[in-house]
Write an enzyme that holds these catalytic residues in place. Structure first.
Site, mmCIF file in Angstrom:
data_model
loop_
_atom_site.group_PDB
_atom_site.id
_atom_site.type_symbol
_atom_site.label_atom_id
_atom_site.label_comp_id
_atom_site.label_asym_id
_atom_site.label_seq_id
_atom_site.Cartn_x
_atom_site.Cartn_y
_atom_site.Cartn_z
ATOM 1 N N SER A 146 10.618 -3.342 2.077
ATOM 2 C CA SER A 146 10.366 -4.745 2.415
ATOM 3 C C SER A 146 11.119 -5.603 1.412
ATOM 4 O O SER A 146 11.330 -5.188 0.254
ATOM 5 C CB SER A 146 8.861 -5.015 2.296
ATOM 6 N N TYR A 160 0.932 -4.833 -2.081
ATOM 7 C CA TYR A 160 1.899 -4.510 -1.021
ATOM 8 C C TYR A 160 3.313 -4.421 -1.615
ATOM 9 O O TYR A 160 4.044 -3.449 -1.368
ATOM 10 C CB TYR A 160 1.821 -5.594 0.062
HETATM 11 N N1 LIG Z 1 7.188 -7.323 10.166
HETATM 12 C C1 LIG Z 1 7.703 -7.675 9.005
HETATM 13 O O1 LIG Z 1 8.031 -8.845 8.777
HETATM 14 C C2 LIG Z 1 7.919 -6.634 7.937
HETATM 15 C C3 LIG Z 1 8.622 -7.026 6.788
HETATM 16 C C4 LIG Z 1 8.858 -6.068 5.812
HETATM 17 C C5 LIG Z 1 8.423 -4.777 5.982
HETATM 18 N N2 LIG Z 1 7.722 -4.438 7.109
HETATM 19 C C6 LIG Z 1 7.278 -3.050 7.233
HETATM 20 O O2 LIG Z 1 7.597 -2.578 8.521
HETATM 21 C C7 LIG Z 1 6.723 -1.500 8.853
HETATM 22 C C8 LIG Z 1 6.186 -1.708 10.266
HETATM 23 O O3 LIG Z 1 5.315 -2.826 10.256
HETATM 24 P P1 LIG Z 1 5.228 -3.883 11.455
HETATM 25 O O4 LIG Z 1 5.691 -5.183 10.930
HETATM 26 O O5 LIG Z 1 5.851 -3.329 12.657
HETATM 27 O O6 LIG Z 1 3.632 -4.021 11.610
HETATM 28 P P2 LIG Z 1 2.646 -3.534 12.758
HETATM 29 O O7 LIG Z 1 3.043 -4.092 14.081
HETATM 30 O O8 LIG Z 1 1.299 -3.858 12.222
HETATM 31 O O9 LIG Z 1 2.863 -1.954 12.805
HETATM 32 C C9 LIG Z 1 2.366 -1.097 11.817
HETATM 33 C C10 LIG Z 1 2.418 0.307 12.357
HETATM 34 O O10 LIG Z 1 1.936 1.189 11.317
HETATM 35 C C11 LIG Z 1 0.965 2.040 11.895
HETATM 36 N N3 LIG Z 1 -0.050 2.418 10.911
HETATM 37 C C12 LIG Z 1 -0.817 1.626 10.133
HETATM 38 N N4 LIG Z 1 -1.670 2.363 9.416
HETATM 39 C C13 LIG Z 1 -1.456 3.662 9.781
HETATM 40 C C14 LIG Z 1 -2.039 4.888 9.414
HETATM 41 N N5 LIG Z 1 -3.060 4.980 8.525
HETATM 42 N N6 LIG Z 1 -1.548 6.025 9.968
HETATM 43 C C15 LIG Z 1 -0.545 5.972 10.867
HETATM 44 N N7 LIG Z 1 0.042 4.831 11.260
HETATM 45 C C16 LIG Z 1 -0.422 3.694 10.719
HETATM 46 C C17 LIG Z 1 0.345 1.265 13.041
HETATM 47 O O11 LIG Z 1 -0.129 2.186 14.033
HETATM 48 P P3 LIG Z 1 -1.665 2.528 14.344
HETATM 49 O O12 LIG Z 1 -2.483 1.349 13.934
HETATM 50 O O13 LIG Z 1 -1.666 2.802 15.816
HETATM 51 O O14 LIG Z 1 -1.938 3.754 13.537
HETATM 52 C C18 LIG Z 1 1.553 0.510 13.582
HETATM 53 O O15 LIG Z 1 2.239 1.307 14.519
HETATM 54 C C19 LIG Z 1 5.642 -1.478 7.774
HETATM 55 O O16 LIG Z 1 5.933 -0.470 6.828
HETATM 56 C C20 LIG Z 1 5.784 -2.856 7.130
HETATM 57 O O17 LIG Z 1 5.321 -2.857 5.802
HETATM 58 C C21 LIG Z 1 7.458 -5.336 8.088
#
Ligand SMILES: NC(=O)c1ccc[n+]([C@@H]2O[C@H](COP(=O)([O-])OP(=O)(O)OC[C@H]3O[C@@H](n4cnc5c(N)ncnc54)[C@H](OP(=O)(O)O)[C@@H]3O)[C@@H](O)[C@H]2O)c1
Length: 255
Positions: A146, A160
């Site tokens: 991130s 985080y």
């Molecule tokens: N969106 C942004 O702006 C942003 C920016 C920087 C980094 N990121 C990173 O991108 C990645 C994806 O996040 P996102 O933005 O797409 O958020 P999201 O829509 O909330 O997706 C998070 C995903 O992680 C899974 N997850 C959460 N806890 C889990 C667990 N204990 N075991 C297995 N799977 C788990 C969730 O699936 P289930 O709940 O079905 O298990 C979901 O598929 C993350 O690592 C986040 O930190 C996002």
């Protein structure tokens, strides 16, 4: 790009039930890749598989339930996917959680949960991926870090940001250890991209882009096998320099 950048056909993505993981699956399926998708919400994975198969009837999409905080299950699921697909050419460590509270304010539970998913869970996924890669003698590990990893950050983001810096260092360690060997490593530093973690109505999120646009930049960087990439590159690549070097009073005003 590595010298042997070939098409990575068989790709495992964790956290594929929503947000960036689900969109990576859609965009990589459109490129004809075989997918192994996991998360806890298998109903969402099944829906995504149906959607992908409707758009690309010859696609290969395996889905399995995985909670990344269950170490044994991480190894079992990665090995099972390796067997399903006949090998894994790329693993995207994407599952993550954005919960957090200022340190010392009585919410160790939420900070711990984020640390367990984002760091300990990512460690288990990296171990399981590298086990498969070392066995087969090749593989591309993609770590979703991130922009918050660039600097220690205050309040709800402190834990985080620390987890995201830690996972980038895991990959850096592997890169040093395995330099010159047929493995590739990419660390992605996303800025604000619409997802469940960061919904479209989020206010005060500079540079927020659509899931499709943000993930297009992520897929492009992983396909080029860049060592690291701020995604999308603008405004985040120049901002990464500001974040790393801003003196504290300026940083405090910015974040
Ligand atoms: N969106 C942004 O702006 C942003 C920016 C920087 C980094 N990121 C990173 O991108 C990645 C994806 O996040 P996102 O933005 O797409 O958020 P999201 O829509 O909330 O997706 C998070 C995903 O992680 C899974 N997850 C959460 N806890 C889990 C667990 N204990 N075991 C297995 N799977 C788990 C969730 O699936 P289930 O709940 O079905 O298990 C979901 O598929 C993350 O690592 C986040 O930190 C996002």
């Amino acid at each position: 790009m590595t010298a042997m950048a070939t098409v990575r056909q068989r790709i495992l993505i964790t956290g594929a039930s929503s947000g960036l993981g689900a969109e990576m699956a859609r965009q990589l399926a459109a490129r004809g890749r075989d997918l192994a998708l996991c998360a806890r919400r298998t109903d969402r994975l099944e829906e995504l598989r149906e959607e992908i198969l409707a758009a690309h009837p010859r696609a290969s999409v395996a889905v399995r339930a995985l909670d990344v905080t269950d170490d044994d299950q991480v190894f079992e699921v990665f090995r099972a996917f390796r067997d399903d697909l006949g090998g894994l050419d790329r693993v995207v460590v994407n599952a993550g959680l954005g919960k957090g509270a200022p340190l010392g304010t009585g919410r160790h539970d939420v900070n711990r949960e984020t640390a367990m998913v984002n760091f300990v869970g990512a460690l288990a996924q990296t171990e399981a991926a590298m086990e498969v890669f070392r066995d087969q003698g090749h593989g591309h590990l993609v770590m979703v870090s991130s922009m918050s990893a660039m600097r220690g950050l205050p309040r709800t983001v402190t834990t985080y940001a620390a987890t995201k810096a830690a996972v980038a260092h895991l990959v850096e360690g592997l890169r040093v250890e395995l330099h010159g060997q047929p493995y590739a490593f990419t660390v992605l530093y996303p800025g604000y991209i619409v997802s469940e973690m960061n919904d479209a109505n989020a206010t005060g999120k500079p540079g927020l882009v659509s899931t499709e646009k943000g993930v297009r930049a992520m897929v492009e960087a992983m396909e080029k096998e860049k060592a690291e990439a701020c995604v999308p590159p603008l405004p985040w690549a120049p901002l990464s320099v500001v974040m790393k070097h801003a003196p504290l009073p300026l940083l405090k005003r910015l974040v």
